[in-house]
Design a protein around this motif. Structure first.
Motif, PDB file in Angstrom:
ATOM      1  N   UNK A   1      27.884  37.845  48.114  1.00 55.73           N
ATOM      2  CA  UNK A   1      28.008  39.159  47.476  1.00 55.73           C
ATOM      3  C   UNK A   1      28.645  39.019  46.107  1.00 55.73           C
ATOM      4  N   UNK A   2      28.349  37.949  45.448  1.00 55.13           N
ATOM      5  CA  UNK A   2      28.915  37.726  44.108  1.00 55.13           C
ATOM      6  C   UNK A   2      28.306  38.718  43.144  1.00 55.13           C
ATOM      7  N   UNK A   3      29.140  39.244  42.246  1.00 59.91           N
ATOM      8  CA  UNK A   3      28.679  40.250  41.281  1.00 59.91           C
ATOM      9  C   UNK A   3      27.645  39.666  40.349  1.00 59.91           C
ATOM     10  N   UNK A   4      27.876  38.427  39.920  1.00 60.78           N
ATOM     11  CA  UNK A   4      27.023  37.842  38.892  1.00 60.78           C
ATOM     12  C   UNK A   4      25.658  37.431  39.421  1.00 60.78           C
ATOM     13  N   UNK A   5      25.464  37.517  40.730  1.00 58.46           N
ATOM     14  CA  UNK A   5      24.148  37.176  41.253  1.00 58.46           C
ATOM     15  C   UNK A   5      23.134  38.272  40.989  1.00 58.46           C
ATOM     16  N   UNK A   6      23.636  39.500  40.698  1.00 56.56           N
ATOM     17  CA  UNK A   6      22.711  40.606  40.448  1.00 56.56           C
ATOM     18  C   UNK A   6      22.751  41.071  39.013  1.00 56.56           C
ATOM     19  N   UNK A 124      36.906  39.955  29.198  1.00 60.50           N
ATOM     20  CA  UNK A 124      36.169  40.737  30.194  1.00 60.50           C
ATOM     21  C   UNK A 124      35.273  39.835  31.033  1.00 60.50           C
ATOM     22  N   UNK A 125      34.582  38.913  30.399  1.00 56.87           N
ATOM     23  CA  UNK A 125      33.664  38.018  31.111  1.00 56.87           C
ATOM     24  C   UNK A 125      34.411  37.105  32.078  1.00 56.87           C
ATOM     25  N   UNK A 126      35.509  36.511  31.600  1.00 55.30           N
ATOM     26  CA  UNK A 126      36.266  35.574  32.430  1.00 55.30           C
ATOM     27  C   UNK A 126      36.962  36.279  33.596  1.00 55.30           C
ATOM     28  N   UNK A 131      38.266  35.560  41.244  1.00 54.03           N
ATOM     29  CA  UNK A 131      38.271  36.115  42.602  1.00 54.03           C
ATOM     30  C   UNK A 131      39.603  36.775  42.944  1.00 54.03           C
ATOM     31  N   UNK A 132      40.658  36.463  42.187  1.00 54.44           N
ATOM     32  CA  UNK A 132      41.959  37.084  42.456  1.00 54.44           C
ATOM     33  C   UNK A 132      42.023  38.515  41.930  1.00 54.44           C
ATOM     34  N   UNK A 133      41.101  38.872  41.049  1.00 55.76           N
ATOM     35  CA  UNK A 133      41.030  40.231  40.493  1.00 55.76           C
ATOM     36  C   UNK A 133      40.333  41.134  41.498  1.00 55.76           C
ATOM     37  N   UNK A 134      40.761  42.388  41.568  1.00 51.97           N
ATOM     38  CA  UNK A 134      40.165  43.320  42.528  1.00 51.97           C
ATOM     39  C   UNK A 134      38.676  43.513  42.251  1.00 51.97           C
ATOM     40  N   UNK A 135      37.948  43.858  43.293  1.00 55.88           N
ATOM     41  CA  UNK A 135      36.502  44.035  43.168  1.00 55.88           C
ATOM     42  C   UNK A 135      36.160  45.166  42.202  1.00 55.88           C
ATOM     43  N   UNK A 136      36.948  46.234  42.225  1.00 56.39           N
ATOM     44  CA  UNK A 136      36.691  47.366  41.330  1.00 56.39           C
ATOM     45  C   UNK A 136      36.827  46.954  39.868  1.00 56.39           C
ATOM     46  N   UNK A 137      37.870  46.183  39.558  1.00 53.99           N
ATOM     47  CA  UNK A 137      38.065  45.731  38.184  1.00 53.99           C
ATOM     48  C   UNK A 137      36.980  44.742  37.776  1.00 53.99           C
ATOM     49  N   UNK A 138      36.611  43.853  38.689  1.00 51.67           N
ATOM     50  CA  UNK A 138      35.570  42.874  38.367  1.00 51.67           C
ATOM     51  C   UNK A 138      34.233  43.559  38.096  1.00 51.67           C
ATOM     52  N   UNK A 139      33.907  44.562  38.888  1.00 58.19           N
ATOM     53  CA  UNK A 139      32.645  45.276  38.695  1.00 58.19           C
ATOM     54  C   UNK A 139      32.631  46.016  37.361  1.00 58.19           C
ATOM     55  N   UNK A 140      33.751  46.667  37.038  1.00 57.18           N
ATOM     56  CA  UNK A 140      33.821  47.421  35.782  1.00 57.18           C
ATOM     57  C   UNK A 140      33.717  46.494  34.572  1.00 57.18           C
ATOM     58  N   UNK A 141      34.408  45.365  34.624  1.00 51.06           N
ATOM     59  CA  UNK A 141      34.363  44.415  33.513  1.00 51.06           C
ATOM     60  C   UNK A 141      32.991  43.750  33.423  1.00 51.06           C
ATOM     61  N   UNK A 142      32.391  43.463  34.578  1.00 52.24           N
ATOM     62  CA  UNK A 142      31.053  42.870  34.581  1.00 52.24           C
ATOM     63  C   UNK A 142      30.035  43.840  33.991  1.00 52.24           C
ATOM     64  N   UNK A 143      30.181  45.114  34.297  1.00 48.90           N
ATOM     65  CA  UNK A 143      29.266  46.116  33.760  1.00 48.90           C
ATOM     66  C   UNK A 143      29.435  46.252  32.252  1.00 48.90           C
ATOM     67  N   UNK A 144      30.680  46.124  31.782  1.00 50.78           N
ATOM     68  CA  UNK A 144      30.948  46.173  30.341  1.00 50.78           C
ATOM     69  C   UNK A 144      30.231  45.036  29.625  1.00 50.78           C
ATOM     70  N   UNK A 145      30.315  43.845  30.199  1.00 52.48           N
ATOM     71  CA  UNK A 145      29.625  42.687  29.616  1.00 52.48           C
ATOM     72  C   UNK A 145      28.122  42.913  29.626  1.00 52.48           C
ATOM     73  N   UNK A 146      27.618  43.469  30.726  1.00 51.77           N
ATOM     74  CA  UNK A 146      26.185  43.724  30.863  1.00 51.77           C
ATOM     75  C   UNK A 146      25.681  44.737  29.844  1.00 51.77           C
ATOM     76  N   UNK A 147      26.505  45.730  29.541  1.00 53.98           N
ATOM     77  CA  UNK A 147      26.068  46.849  28.691  1.00 53.98           C
ATOM     78  C   UNK A 147      26.150  46.555  27.199  1.00 53.98           C
ATOM     79  N   UNK A 148      26.663  45.391  26.816  1.00 54.73           N
ATOM     80  CA  UNK A 148      26.821  45.094  25.386  1.00 54.73           C
ATOM     81  C   UNK A 148      26.206  43.737  25.049  1.00 54.73           C
ATOM     82  N   UNK A 149      24.878  43.689  24.952  1.00 54.26           N
ATOM     83  CA  UNK A 149      24.194  42.440  24.628  1.00 54.26           C
ATOM     84  C   UNK A 149      24.335  42.021  23.173  1.00 54.26           C
TER      85      UNK A 149
END
Length: 222
Positions: A1-6, A124-126, A131-149
């Motif tokens: 269920x890794x975030x970066x797999x999707x 944000x990317x790192x 994995x020590x960061x909460x899932x909510x924070x990881x998802x939000x930061x991952x989405x930020x990286x995704x939204x700014x190409x």
């Protein structure tokens, strides 16, 4: 269920870790004058000119010393005022060194504006992969990286993002962050992630930098 797999971050990764190739540096040669009148402008002291007495020389030295003292105090006062102004809307965090802060610190980017944007992107990317960061924070930061190409998407929104070892302890990093209101939510997730990793958030006036401390110490010796 890794975030970066999707989510695909290849587009943002292509610019946050790269160096800017635009190096527009031009050097102009100084034009030489004719030299006419140069020798006459620098004249030797006339033999019949009377030198100032010792007392007068001491008086002039006292004035110069006083000028240095007043000017230095004024510069320290200005530096303090600048730190107070900079504290408006700026967040500071003290955090044990981690890979995210270290990579952001090691960034080599000649463009100052782009450097702040890239450092925020690296953090944000790192942190989105920690994995020590909460899932909510990881998802939000991952989405930020995704939204700014493209880095241009963040121009004018990142005023400051700096991180460096503190003066007293190189194992503790200081992060200073100031972003536009549009990025406050992302900044909150980033800071929450750092707190999870042991950071302490600080608000208000920043401590004196090395140059300000040195100036104050030298002033005390005059």
């Amino acid at each position: 269920s890794h975030i970066h797999s999707v989510l695909d971050f290849q587009s943002m990764k292509s610019w946050i870790y790269s160096n800017s190739t635009s190096s527009a540096s031009s050097s102009s040669k100084g034009s030489k004058g004719r030299g006419k009148g140069t020798a006459s402008a620098v004249r030797t002291q006339r033999p019949n000119k009377r030198f100032k007495e010792d007392g007068s020389a001491q008086s002039e030295f006292g004035k110069l010393k006083r000028l240095v003292q007043v000017g230095t105090k004024l510069s320290l006062q200005t530096a303090h005022s600048v730190r107070m102004l900079q504290a408006e809307g700026r967040l500071f965090a003290l955090c044990p060194v981690n890979s995210a802060l270290q990579k952001a610190h090691d960034l080599a980017e000649s463009d100052d504006v782009l450097a702040h944007i890239k450092r925020l992107g690296i953090l944000a990317d790192q942190l989105s992969e920690d994995v020590k960061v909460s899932e909510a924070d990881r998802k939000a930061l991952a989405q930020f990286v995704q939204d700014h190409p493209n880095s241009d998407d963040l121009l004018g929104q990142v005023s400051e993002c700096n991180c460096a070892p503190t003066h007293d302890d190189a194992s503790i990093f200081k992060l200073s962050l100031k972003v536009a209101p549009e990025l406050h939510q992302v900044a909150n997730h980033l800071c929450h992630a750092l707190v999870t990793l042991g950071a302490t958030l600080r608000w208000g006036e920043a401590p004196r930098n090395n140059l300000e401390r040195l100036t104050s110490d030298l002033l005390a010796q005059i």
